[in-house]
Design a protein around this motif. Structure first.
Motif, PDB file in Angstrom:
ATOM      1  N   SER A  95      46.765  45.551 -43.110  1.00 35.72           N
ATOM      2  CA  SER A  95      46.969  46.998 -43.034  1.00 35.72           C
ATOM      3  C   SER A  95      47.462  47.485 -44.390  1.00 35.72           C
ATOM      4  N   THR A  96      47.142  48.728 -44.691  1.00 36.68           N
ATOM      5  CA  THR A  96      47.422  49.275 -46.019  1.00 36.68           C
ATOM      6  C   THR A  96      48.799  49.911 -46.061  1.00 36.68           C
ATOM      7  N   ALA A  97      49.080  50.620 -47.127  1.00 34.48           N
ATOM      8  CA  ALA A  97      50.383  51.273 -47.307  1.00 34.48           C
ATOM      9  C   ALA A  97      50.693  52.160 -46.111  1.00 34.48           C
ATOM     10  N   ASP A  98      51.980  52.358 -45.883  1.00 34.77           N
ATOM     11  CA  ASP A  98      52.468  52.926 -44.627  1.00 34.77           C
ATOM     12  C   ASP A  98      52.304  54.433 -44.547  1.00 34.77           C
ATOM     13  N   GLN A  99      51.177  54.881 -44.090  1.00 36.16           N
ATOM     14  CA  GLN A  99      50.994  56.299 -43.780  1.00 36.16           C
ATOM     15  C   GLN A  99      50.607  56.445 -42.312  1.00 36.16           C
ATOM     16  N   ARG A 100      50.809  55.396 -41.541  1.00 34.10           N
ATOM     17  CA  ARG A 100      50.398  55.413 -40.139  1.00 34.10           C
ATOM     18  C   ARG A 100      51.439  56.106 -39.287  1.00 34.10           C
ATOM     19  N   PRO A 101      51.024  56.664 -38.178  1.00 33.32           N
ATOM     20  CA  PRO A 101      51.994  57.334 -37.307  1.00 33.32           C
ATOM     21  C   PRO A 101      52.881  56.333 -36.587  1.00 33.32           C
ATOM     22  N   ASP A 102      53.933  56.869 -35.961  1.00 28.43           N
ATOM     23  CA  ASP A 102      54.765  56.024 -35.119  1.00 28.43           C
ATOM     24  C   ASP A 102      53.991  55.635 -33.864  1.00 28.43           C
ATOM     25  N   TYR A 103      54.433  54.564 -33.228  1.00 32.77           N
ATOM     26  CA  TYR A 103      53.823  54.098 -31.987  1.00 32.77           C
ATOM     27  C   TYR A 103      54.806  54.379 -30.850  1.00 32.77           C
ATOM     28  N   HIS A 104      54.395  55.208 -29.906  1.00 33.53           N
ATOM     29  CA  HIS A 104      55.277  55.600 -28.810  1.00 33.53           C
ATOM     30  C   HIS A 104      54.836  54.938 -27.504  1.00 33.53           C
ATOM     31  N   PHE A 105      55.817  54.438 -26.766  1.00 36.36           N
ATOM     32  CA  PHE A 105      55.548  53.759 -25.507  1.00 36.36           C
ATOM     33  C   PHE A 105      56.109  54.570 -24.343  1.00 36.36           C
ATOM     34  N   GLU A 106      55.396  54.527 -23.227  1.00 35.98           N
ATOM     35  CA  GLU A 106      55.771  55.310 -22.044  1.00 35.98           C
ATOM     36  C   GLU A 106      56.924  54.662 -21.283  1.00 35.98           C
ATOM     37  N   PRO A 107      57.922  55.463 -20.886  1.00 32.00           N
ATOM     38  CA  PRO A 107      58.990  54.945 -20.018  1.00 32.00           C
ATOM     39  C   PRO A 107      58.523  54.930 -18.565  1.00 32.00           C
ATOM     40  N   THR A 108      59.206  54.164 -17.740  1.00 33.61           N
ATOM     41  CA  THR A 108      58.856  54.062 -16.316  1.00 33.61           C
ATOM     42  C   THR A 108      60.106  54.248 -15.463  1.00 33.61           C
ATOM     43  N   LEU A 109      60.024  55.112 -14.469  1.00 28.77           N
ATOM     44  CA  LEU A 109      61.134  55.309 -13.532  1.00 28.77           C
ATOM     45  C   LEU A 109      61.131  54.188 -12.502  1.00 28.77           C
ATOM     46  N   MET A 110      62.235  53.449 -12.433  1.00 31.86           N
ATOM     47  CA  MET A 110      62.383  52.364 -11.473  1.00 31.86           C
ATOM     48  C   MET A 110      63.299  52.859 -10.348  1.00 31.86           C
ATOM     49  N   VAL A 111      62.702  53.334  -9.263  1.00 27.66           N
ATOM     50  CA  VAL A 111      63.466  53.948  -8.175  1.00 27.66           C
ATOM     51  C   VAL A 111      64.148  52.877  -7.333  1.00 27.66           C
ATOM     52  N   ARG A 112      65.499  53.044  -7.196  1.00 26.73           N
ATOM     53  CA  ARG A 112      66.254  52.117  -6.359  1.00 26.73           C
ATOM     54  C   ARG A 112      67.211  52.934  -5.481  1.00 26.73           C
ATOM     55  N   GLU A 113      68.473  52.546  -5.396  1.00 18.16           N
ATOM     56  CA  GLU A 113      69.343  53.132  -4.371  1.00 18.16           C
ATOM     57  C   GLU A 113      70.510  53.962  -4.903  1.00 18.16           C
ATOM     58  N   SER A 114      70.577  54.185  -6.196  1.00 19.75           N
ATOM     59  CA  SER A 114      71.791  54.791  -6.763  1.00 19.75           C
ATOM     60  C   SER A 114      71.765  56.314  -6.828  1.00 19.75           C
ATOM     61  N   VAL A 115      70.729  56.929  -6.267  1.00 17.81           N
ATOM     62  CA  VAL A 115      70.641  58.392  -6.272  1.00 17.81           C
ATOM     63  C   VAL A 115      70.638  58.899  -4.838  1.00 17.81           C
ATOM     64  N   LYS A 116      71.651  59.683  -4.521  1.00 19.69           N
ATOM     65  CA  LYS A 116      71.777  60.246  -3.175  1.00 19.69           C
ATOM     66  C   LYS A 116      70.742  61.344  -2.963  1.00 19.69           C
ATOM     67  N   ASP A 117      70.223  61.438  -1.743  1.00 23.48           N
ATOM     68  CA  ASP A 117      69.297  62.514  -1.410  1.00 23.48           C
ATOM     69  C   ASP A 117      70.117  63.679  -0.861  1.00 23.48           C
ATOM     70  N   LYS A 168      65.848  65.189  -5.802  1.00 25.16           N
ATOM     71  CA  LYS A 168      66.766  64.775  -4.745  1.00 25.16           C
ATOM     72  C   LYS A 168      67.834  65.833  -4.444  1.00 25.16           C
ATOM     73  N   GLY A 169      67.666  67.017  -5.048  1.00 29.61           N
ATOM     74  CA  GLY A 169      68.554  68.124  -4.720  1.00 29.61           C
ATOM     75  C   GLY A 169      69.811  68.237  -5.557  1.00 29.61           C
ATOM     76  N   HIS A 170      69.888  67.513  -6.681  1.00 26.73           N
ATOM     77  CA  HIS A 170      71.058  67.598  -7.554  1.00 26.73           C
ATOM     78  C   HIS A 170      70.909  68.771  -8.519  1.00 26.73           C
ATOM     79  N   GLU A 171      71.982  69.542  -8.649  1.00 32.45           N
ATOM     80  CA  GLU A 171      71.985  70.678  -9.562  1.00 32.45           C
ATOM     81  C   GLU A 171      72.968  70.493 -10.715  1.00 32.45           C
ATOM     82  N   ARG A 172      74.017  69.730 -10.488  1.00 31.25           N
ATOM     83  CA  ARG A 172      75.035  69.511 -11.531  1.00 31.25           C
ATOM     84  C   ARG A 172      74.857  68.091 -12.087  1.00 31.25           C
ATOM     85  N   ILE A 173      74.138  68.024 -13.205  1.00 27.27           N
ATOM     86  CA  ILE A 173      73.731  66.738 -13.771  1.00 27.27           C
ATOM     87  C   ILE A 173      74.346  66.574 -15.155  1.00 27.27           C
TER      88      ILE A 173
END
Length: 340
Positions: free
Chosen positions: A314-336, A177-182
């Motif tokens: 399930s056996t003793a804890d040598q399993r990896p972590d479980y990672h979930f994907e985030p989702t961008l919910m686009v609304r009106e709070s970002v100026k173009d 959206k053209g923002h440089e100073r974040i």
């Protein structure tokens, strides 16, 4: 008043005590409908209450789990806990929820208290500062699952968001959206709280990928009640930020409060994205762009994973972590800014 016993129920229903026991434990395989109805009626008429403590001792299970959240004020904590409770309820497990307030001492007391009450397992949003306790549970093969955070060198499975990607999604959208100073504001940075560290790292890497400056005066890790003062400082800079990434829901709330008090128009004077899709984001005016976590899926997996451990699936804890994907919910709070 005389305590009603299982023998009283058996006598009233004209069945054996073992049949009543089978009924109470929902073992109906060889039980006729009329027998079940008689036992149910006898329990109702006599007002019988099973002795949960005695049953727990006999079965070596309290059918109860403990959930220790880092901070119950977070929307994330509430929604994940609700999903955990749903999973456990379906499995006939009770849930005890405790709030640690991000305090390691309080977390330690809750772990010890819940284990003293012989809960069958724990789901912990860890402070990270009780490593000896975490390792002790591992050494004892005690069922435990982490949520939201992992702890270095403690191989307990954790249910987590892809936190770096969450920040990257926000910075990418600001840049688009053209923002440089974040700027990014988050709650106090603690190396033991992996989610906060990862979100800040994702923010920095995303800025670099877009060729944007990583400025110390644009990165603040503070308590929520300090947000107003920090925003006043940032916006008084010679080059104030055009956009704010709120690291969680508590920070977002304070940013929105600041905008109301100081008459800043979100989406015009200042662009804002928050990590955590809070319930009010869609109907706030203007509606707030957020990064959503799949909280109910995460809570469901945490509950199911712990029950699997309790049931020895399930056996003793040598399993990896479980990672979930985030989702961008686009609304009106970002100026173009590209329209300017």
């Amino acid at each position: 008043m005389k305590t009603v016993t299982m023998a009283d129920v058996a006598k009233q229903a004209n069945v054996s005590k073992s049949t009543v026991s089978q009924y109470l434990n929902k073992r109906y395989d060889y039980m006729g409908e009329k027998t079940k109805a008689r036992i149910e009626q006898a329990i109702k008429e006599l007002g019988y209450q099973p002795n949960i403590v005695a049953r727990s001792l006999k079965q070596k299970s309290t059918k109860t789990i403990g959930v220790i959240v880092a901070n119950i004020l977070h929307n994330f904590s509430t929604e994940v806990s609700r999903a955990i409770e749903d999973v456990c309820h379906k499995a006939d497990f009770h849930t005890i929820i405790c709030n640690a307030d991000d305090d390691p001492d309080k977390e330690k007391k809750y772990i010890e208290m819940l284990r003293a009450k012989q809960v069958d397992g724990l789901i912990i949003f860890p402070t990270g500062n009780n490593r000896d306790l975490y390792r002790k549970m591992l050494d004892q093969n005690y069922p435990v699952v982490f949520v939201d955070r992992s702890v270095p060198d403690i191989p307990i499975s954790s249910i987590m968001l892809e936190n770096e990607k969450a920040s990257e999604l926000a910075v990418d959208y600001f840049a688009k959206k053209g923002h440089e100073r974040i700027a990014m504001i988050t709650t106090p940075m603690n190396e033991n709280v992996s989610s906060r560290v990862e979100r800040l790292e994702g923010y920095q890497r995303a800025l670099q990928s877009h060729g944007l400056d990583v400025r110390e005066d644009y990165m603040r890790s503070i308590d929520p009640d300090q947000v107003e003062g920090i925003l006043e400082e940032m916006l008084a800079l010679d080059q104030p930020p055009q956009a704010i990434l709120a690291g969680n829901d508590l920070i977002l709330k304070e940013v929105l409060t600041f905008s109301k008090l100081h008459h800043f128009k979100i989406g015009e004077d200042l662009s804002v994205i928050g990590i955590d899709d809070v319930p009010y984001a869609s109907f706030y005016s203007p509606s707030i762009t957020t990064i959503a976590q799949p909280t109910f899926k995460m809570g469901k997996m945490a509950g199911e994973l712990l029950l699997d451990k309790i049931n020895k699936k399930s056996t003793a804890d040598q399993r990896p972590d479980y990672h979930f994907e985030p989702t961008l919910m686009v609304r009106e709070s970002v100026k173009d800014n590209k329209e300017d």
